[in-house]
Design a protein around this motif. Structure first.
Motif, PDB file in Angstrom:
ATOM      1  N   ARG A  45      17.919  -3.240  63.297  1.00  0.00           N
ATOM      2  CA  ARG A  45      18.464  -2.603  62.100  1.00  0.00           C
ATOM      3  C   ARG A  45      19.014  -3.654  61.141  1.00  0.00           C
ATOM      4  O   ARG A  45      18.902  -3.521  59.917  1.00  0.00           O
ATOM      5  CB  ARG A  45      19.559  -1.617  62.493  1.00  0.00           C
ATOM      6  CG  ARG A  45      20.022  -0.746  61.339  1.00  0.00           C
ATOM      7  CD  ARG A  45      20.844   0.435  61.816  1.00  0.00           C
ATOM      8  NE  ARG A  45      21.156   1.331  60.724  1.00  0.00           N
ATOM      9  CZ  ARG A  45      21.813   2.458  60.867  1.00  0.00           C
ATOM     10  NH1 ARG A  45      22.215   2.850  62.066  1.00  0.00           N
ATOM     11  NH2 ARG A  45      22.070   3.232  59.816  1.00  0.00           N
ATOM     12  N   GLY A  46      19.609  -4.700  61.688  1.00  0.00           N
ATOM     13  CA  GLY A  46      20.082  -5.787  60.848  1.00  0.00           C
ATOM     14  C   GLY A  46      18.948  -6.487  60.125  1.00  0.00           C
ATOM     15  O   GLY A  46      19.056  -6.832  58.942  1.00  0.00           O
ATOM     16  N   THR A  47      17.838  -6.703  60.839  1.00  0.00           N
ATOM     17  CA  THR A  47      16.673  -7.332  60.217  1.00  0.00           C
ATOM     18  C   THR A  47      16.135  -6.468  59.087  1.00  0.00           C
ATOM     19  O   THR A  47      15.753  -6.976  58.021  1.00  0.00           O
ATOM     20  CB  THR A  47      15.579  -7.580  61.267  1.00  0.00           C
ATOM     21  OG1 THR A  47      16.106  -8.412  62.309  1.00  0.00           O
ATOM     22  CG2 THR A  47      14.365  -8.267  60.649  1.00  0.00           C
ATOM     23  N   LEU A  48      16.125  -5.146  59.295  1.00  0.00           N
ATOM     24  CA  LEU A  48      15.683  -4.228  58.239  1.00  0.00           C
ATOM     25  C   LEU A  48      16.622  -4.301  57.038  1.00  0.00           C
ATOM     26  O   LEU A  48      16.174  -4.286  55.878  1.00  0.00           O
ATOM     27  CB  LEU A  48      15.632  -2.800  58.786  1.00  0.00           C
ATOM     28  CG  LEU A  48      15.240  -1.696  57.789  1.00  0.00           C
ATOM     29  CD1 LEU A  48      13.839  -1.954  57.234  1.00  0.00           C
ATOM     30  CD2 LEU A  48      15.300  -0.328  58.451  1.00  0.00           C
ATOM     31  N   ALA A  49      17.926  -4.402  57.301  1.00  0.00           N
ATOM     32  CA  ALA A  49      18.893  -4.531  56.200  1.00  0.00           C
ATOM     33  C   ALA A  49      18.645  -5.819  55.425  1.00  0.00           C
ATOM     34  O   ALA A  49      18.656  -5.839  54.186  1.00  0.00           O
ATOM     35  CB  ALA A  49      20.317  -4.508  56.747  1.00  0.00           C
ATOM     36  N   GLY A  50      18.399  -6.914  56.145  1.00  0.00           N
ATOM     37  CA  GLY A  50      18.122  -8.183  55.485  1.00  0.00           C
ATOM     38  C   GLY A  50      16.847  -8.138  54.664  1.00  0.00           C
ATOM     39  O   GLY A  50      16.784  -8.677  53.548  1.00  0.00           O
ATOM     40  N   ALA A  51      15.798  -7.495  55.210  1.00  0.00           N
ATOM     41  CA  ALA A  51      14.546  -7.367  54.472  1.00  0.00           C
ATOM     42  C   ALA A  51      14.737  -6.538  53.209  1.00  0.00           C
ATOM     43  O   ALA A  51      14.182  -6.852  52.140  1.00  0.00           O
ATOM     44  CB  ALA A  51      13.478  -6.723  55.362  1.00  0.00           C
ATOM     45  N   SER A  52      15.555  -5.481  53.295  1.00  0.00           N
ATOM     46  CA  SER A  52      15.841  -4.652  52.123  1.00  0.00           C
ATOM     47  C   SER A  52      16.565  -5.467  51.049  1.00  0.00           C
ATOM     48  O   SER A  52      16.276  -5.347  49.853  1.00  0.00           O
ATOM     49  CB  SER A  52      16.698  -3.445  52.528  1.00  0.00           C
ATOM     50  OG  SER A  52      16.023  -2.624  53.459  1.00  0.00           O
ATOM     51  N   ALA A  53      17.496  -6.317  51.490  1.00  0.00           N
ATOM     52  CA  ALA A  53      18.244  -7.141  50.540  1.00  0.00           C
ATOM     53  C   ALA A  53      17.343  -8.143  49.830  1.00  0.00           C
ATOM     54  O   ALA A  53      17.434  -8.325  48.605  1.00  0.00           O
ATOM     55  CB  ALA A  53      19.372  -7.875  51.271  1.00  0.00           C
ATOM     56  N   SER A  54      16.454  -8.807  50.571  1.00  0.00           N
ATOM     57  CA  SER A  54      15.563  -9.785  49.938  1.00  0.00           C
ATOM     58  C   SER A  54      14.534  -9.095  49.051  1.00  0.00           C
ATOM     59  O   SER A  54      14.116  -9.646  48.029  1.00  0.00           O
ATOM     60  CB  SER A  54      14.876 -10.653  51.001  1.00  0.00           C
ATOM     61  OG  SER A  54      14.029  -9.889  51.841  1.00  0.00           O
ATOM     62  N   LEU A  55      14.129  -7.879  49.414  1.00  0.00           N
ATOM     63  CA  LEU A  55      13.179  -7.133  48.581  1.00  0.00           C
ATOM     64  C   LEU A  55      13.818  -6.787  47.238  1.00  0.00           C
ATOM     65  O   LEU A  55      13.199  -6.948  46.180  1.00  0.00           O
ATOM     66  CB  LEU A  55      12.735  -5.858  49.315  1.00  0.00           C
ATOM     67  CG  LEU A  55      11.392  -5.233  48.894  1.00  0.00           C
ATOM     68  CD1 LEU A  55      10.910  -4.245  49.945  1.00  0.00           C
ATOM     69  CD2 LEU A  55      11.485  -4.541  47.542  1.00  0.00           C
ATOM     70  N   ILE A  56      15.080  -6.334  47.281  1.00  0.00           N
ATOM     71  CA  ILE A  56      15.772  -5.973  46.036  1.00  0.00           C
ATOM     72  C   ILE A  56      16.101  -7.220  45.216  1.00  0.00           C
ATOM     73  O   ILE A  56      15.756  -7.321  44.031  1.00  0.00           O
ATOM     74  CB  ILE A  56      17.069  -5.203  46.344  1.00  0.00           C
ATOM     75  CG1 ILE A  56      16.765  -3.829  46.924  1.00  0.00           C
ATOM     76  CG2 ILE A  56      17.918  -5.061  45.069  1.00  0.00           C
ATOM     77  CD1 ILE A  56      18.001  -3.088  47.402  1.00  0.00           C
ATOM     78  N   GLY A  57      16.798  -8.172  45.846  1.00  0.00           N
ATOM     79  CA  GLY A  57      17.371  -9.298  45.112  1.00  0.00           C
ATOM     80  C   GLY A  57      16.352 -10.278  44.573  1.00  0.00           C
ATOM     81  O   GLY A  57      16.543 -10.848  43.491  1.00  0.00           O
ATOM     82  N   ILE A  58      15.258 -10.497  45.301  1.00  0.00           N
ATOM     83  CA  ILE A  58      14.238 -11.458  44.874  1.00  0.00           C
ATOM     84  C   ILE A  58      12.933 -10.752  44.560  1.00  0.00           C
ATOM     85  O   ILE A  58      12.365 -10.919  43.481  1.00  0.00           O
ATOM     86  CB  ILE A  58      13.990 -12.530  45.959  1.00  0.00           C
ATOM     87  CG1 ILE A  58      15.315 -13.148  46.411  1.00  0.00           C
ATOM     88  CG2 ILE A  58      13.038 -13.602  45.439  1.00  0.00           C
ATOM     89  CD1 ILE A  58      16.056 -13.871  45.323  1.00  0.00           C
ATOM     90  N   GLY A  59      12.450  -9.938  45.500  1.00  0.00           N
ATOM     91  CA  GLY A  59      11.144  -9.318  45.334  1.00  0.00           C
ATOM     92  C   GLY A  59      11.032  -8.474  44.084  1.00  0.00           C
ATOM     93  O   GLY A  59      10.042  -8.573  43.351  1.00  0.00           O
ATOM     94  N   LEU A  60      12.038  -7.639  43.822  1.00  0.00           N
ATOM     95  CA  LEU A  60      11.992  -6.758  42.661  1.00  0.00           C
ATOM     96  C   LEU A  60      12.737  -7.341  41.459  1.00  0.00           C
ATOM     97  O   LEU A  60      12.210  -7.368  40.344  1.00  0.00           O
ATOM     98  CB  LEU A  60      12.580  -5.392  43.013  1.00  0.00           C
ATOM     99  CG  LEU A  60      11.807  -4.562  44.054  1.00  0.00           C
ATOM    100  CD1 LEU A  60      12.505  -3.232  44.285  1.00  0.00           C
ATOM    101  CD2 LEU A  60      10.361  -4.337  43.628  1.00  0.00           C
TER     102      LEU A  60
ATOM    103  N   GLY B 191      10.671  -9.169  52.869  1.00  0.00           N
ATOM    104  CA  GLY B 191      11.007  -8.379  51.692  1.00  0.00           C
ATOM    105  C   GLY B 191      10.598  -9.056  50.396  1.00  0.00           C
ATOM    106  O   GLY B 191      10.180  -8.384  49.435  1.00  0.00           O
ATOM    107  N   ILE B 192      10.695 -10.386  50.330  1.00  0.00           N
ATOM    108  CA  ILE B 192      10.272 -11.107  49.128  1.00  0.00           C
ATOM    109  C   ILE B 192       8.782 -10.895  48.894  1.00  0.00           C
ATOM    110  O   ILE B 192       8.339 -10.603  47.774  1.00  0.00           O
ATOM    111  CB  ILE B 192      10.585 -12.611  49.250  1.00  0.00           C
ATOM    112  CG1 ILE B 192      12.080 -12.832  49.485  1.00  0.00           C
ATOM    113  CG2 ILE B 192      10.116 -13.356  48.001  1.00  0.00           C
ATOM    114  CD1 ILE B 192      12.442 -14.287  49.727  1.00  0.00           C
ATOM    115  N   GLY B 193       7.997 -11.035  49.974  1.00  0.00           N
ATOM    116  CA  GLY B 193       6.551 -10.838  49.855  1.00  0.00           C
ATOM    117  C   GLY B 193       6.181  -9.433  49.437  1.00  0.00           C
ATOM    118  O   GLY B 193       5.273  -9.227  48.619  1.00  0.00           O
ATOM    119  N   LEU B 194       6.891  -8.451  49.981  1.00  0.00           N
ATOM    120  CA  LEU B 194       6.634  -7.069  49.591  1.00  0.00           C
ATOM    121  C   LEU B 194       6.928  -6.853  48.114  1.00  0.00           C
ATOM    122  O   LEU B 194       6.221  -6.121  47.422  1.00  0.00           O
ATOM    123  CB  LEU B 194       7.480  -6.119  50.441  1.00  0.00           C
ATOM    124  CG  LEU B 194       7.083  -6.006  51.916  1.00  0.00           C
ATOM    125  CD1 LEU B 194       8.137  -5.218  52.694  1.00  0.00           C
ATOM    126  CD2 LEU B 194       5.722  -5.351  52.064  1.00  0.00           C
ATOM    127  N   GLY B 195       7.977  -7.520  47.618  1.00  0.00           N
ATOM    128  CA  GLY B 195       8.295  -7.417  46.197  1.00  0.00           C
ATOM    129  C   GLY B 195       7.228  -8.051  45.325  1.00  0.00           C
ATOM    130  O   GLY B 195       6.870  -7.517  44.264  1.00  0.00           O
TER     131      GLY B 195
END
Length: 402
Positions: free
Chosen positions: A18-33, A151-155
Motif C-alpha cells: 500500500r505504501g508503494t501504491l501511495a508513492g506511485a500515486s505521488a510521483s504520478l501526480i507531482g511529476i507525471g501529470l 508513476g512518472i512513466g504512467l504520467g
C-alpha cells in the motif's frame, strides 16, 4: 562486518504494498501529470489564445522553477510537520493547481499556480520514496522504488494518450479532468503513508567496532553523476518529437508515434531498473544505466540503424527518464546504510542537482539549437557526452573507494 544500522523487515502493521501504491500515486501526480501533461497542452493553450507562444513557454519554465524550490524546501517542511502530513498537503496542492489552471485568469495567476504545481512535485520527489523505503527490507528496495517511480512513466504515457482525448472537450475540461484524476490518486494514497518513523535496528556487534566514516566523496560523485544524467536526458525530452517531425521530415504524426514509444519505455523502466538493482546492486546497476543510455543517445547523434535504431533509442531513453531515479535513490541508501538519518537530506541534494542541471541543459541546448541553425545531431552529441562523463565519474569514484 554486518551493517550497523538496517531495516531488516517492515514494521508490524505497515503495508509495504500500500505504501508503494501511495508513492506511485505521488510521483504520478507531482511529476507525471504536473510536469509532462503540460507538453501536449501547450499547443492547445496557444491555439485557444489563452496566452501567446512566448508567454506560454515561460509558464512551462515556472514548473521547473517550482520543482527546484520544492526540492530545496522539502527538508524544512518535514521539520514543521510529519512527512505523511506534508505528502498529503503537497498532493492536495497539485490538485488545487490543476483546478486553478482551468481558466486563464491572468498570466500572473497561471504562473503562480504552475510554480505551485512544480513546488509540490519537487517536495513529493524528495520525500515520498525515502519515507516509504525506510519501511522496506533492504533486499526489496530496488523493486519497491521502481514501483514508486513507475508513476512518472504512467504520467508520460498519459501525456501522449489521455490528454489529447480530453482536449476534444476543451481546455477547461482537460484541466478539470486532470484535477479529478489527481484527487482520486490523493484519496488512494491518503492512508498509505507511514505515520511513524521506521524503527532503527542496531547491530549487537557494532558497539565493539568503529562506525564507518560518512561517505562524502561517494555522495559528491553521485550528485555530479545524477546531474550529468539529467543533461543526457534533455535532448530526447525536449527535441525527440520535433527531430522526427521536422528534422527527419516525417511529420507530426510520426513524431507523436515516437513519443508513445518513449512513454512505453517510461512505464516499464523503473521496475526493470529496480529489478536489476536488486540482483546486481545499485552501484553496478548505475554503471550499466550510464553506458546503455550513452549508447541510446548516441544513435540519433550518429544517425545509425535508421528507424529501428531510433525506435530503440526512444524506448531506452524513455525507460531511464524515470528509471534512473530509483537507481540513484537506492545508491544514496547504500552509501548511507550506516547513517539512515542522512538519507533524506542527501536525496534532497541529489534531486536539486538533477533539477538544476536539467533546467540549465534545457536552456543551454535550446541556445545551441538556435545558434547552430537547427542542428539536432549536435544536441544528441552533447547528451551522449554528458552520460559518458557520468560513467567516468562513477568508475573513478568506485575505484577510489576500493
Amino acid at each position: 562486518m554486518q551493517q550497523a544500522v538496517s531495516n531488516p523487515a517492515a514494521p508490524a502493521g505497515y503495508n509495504v504494498w500500500r505504501g508503494t501504491l501511495a508513492g506511485a500515486s505521488a510521483s504520478l501526480i507531482g511529476i507525471g501529470l504536473a510536469r509532462f501533461a503540460y507538453t501536449p497542452l501547450l499547443p492547445a493553450i496557444i491555439g485557444a489564445h489563452w496566452f501567446p507562444a512566448s508567454t506560454a513557454a515561460y509558464l512551462g519554465a515556472a514548473n521547473l522553477g517550482g520543482y527546484l524550490a520544492g526540492a530545496l524546501l522539502a527538508g524544512a517542511m518535514v521539520r514543521v510537520a510529519k512527512p505523511a502530513t506534508v505528502l498529503r498537503a503537497m498532493m492536495l496542492l497539485a490538485t488545487l493547481a490543476f483546478v486553478a489552471c482551468a481558466a486563464p485568469v491572468s498570466f500572473l495567476w497561471f504562473f503562480v499556480w504552475r510554480l505551485a504545481s512544480g513546488l509540490s512535485g519537487g517536495a513529493l520527489m524528495v520525500l515520498a520514496a525515502p519515507t516509504i523505503l525506510a519501511h522496506v527490507p533492504a533486499a526489496r528496495r530496488g523493486f519497491a522504488s521502481g514501483g514508486i517511480f513507475t508513476g512518472i512513466g504512467l504520467g508520460i504515457a498519459a501525456s501522449g494518450t489521455i490528454v489529447p482525448i480530453l482536449l476534444h472537450q476543451g481546455l477547461t475540461a482537460t484541466w478539470l479532468g486532470l484535477a479529478t484524476v489527481s484527487l482520486l490518486l490523493t484519496v488512494v494514497a491518503w492512508n498509505g503513508w507511514p505515520e511513524h518513523a521506521a524503527p532503527v535496528h542496531a547491530d549487537p556487534h557494532s558497539r565493539f567496532e568503529k562506525a564507518p566514516a560518512y561517505p562524502r566523496a561517494g555522495l559528491r560523485a553521485l550528485y555530479v553523476e545524477y546531474g550529468l544524467n539529467a543533461v543526457g536526458l534533455v535532448p530526447h525530452m525536449l527535441f525527440l518529437v520535433d527531430f522526427v517531425a521536422r528534422g527527419l521530415g516525417r511529420g507530426v504524426e510520426a513524431g507523436a508515434e515516437f513519443w508513445v514509444l518513449y512513454g512505453i519505455g517510461a512505464i516499464v523502466g523503473p521496475l526493470a531498473a529496480g529489478h536489476l538493482a536488486d540482483r546486481a546492486g545499485f552501484g553496478p546497476a548505475l554503471r550499466v544505466a550510464f553506458l546503455v543510455q550513452a549508447a541510446a543517445v548516441a544513435i540519433p547523434a550518429a544517425g545509425l540503424f535508421g528507424s529501428a535504431g531510433l525506435m530503440v533509442s526512444a524506448l531506452v531513453v524513455g525507460a531511464f527518464t524515470p528509471g534512473i531515479v530509483p537507481l540513484a535513490l537506492g545508491r544514496v541508501n547504500e552509501l548511507l546504510a550506516h547513517h539512515p538519518s542522512a538519507v533524506k537530506p542527501a536525496w534532497s541534494r541529489a534531486t536539486t542537482s538533477f533539477a538544476v542541471m536539467q533546467a540549465l541543459a534545457a536552456y543551454g541546448l535550446s541556445f545551441v539549437f538556435s545558434s547552430s541553425g537547427g542542428n539536432y545531431r549536435m544536441l544528441y552529441v552533447i547528451g551522449a557526452g554528458a552520460l559518458v562523463l557520468a560513467l567516468a565519474v562513477e568508475l573513478f569514484s568506485a575505484r577510489r573507494a576500493k
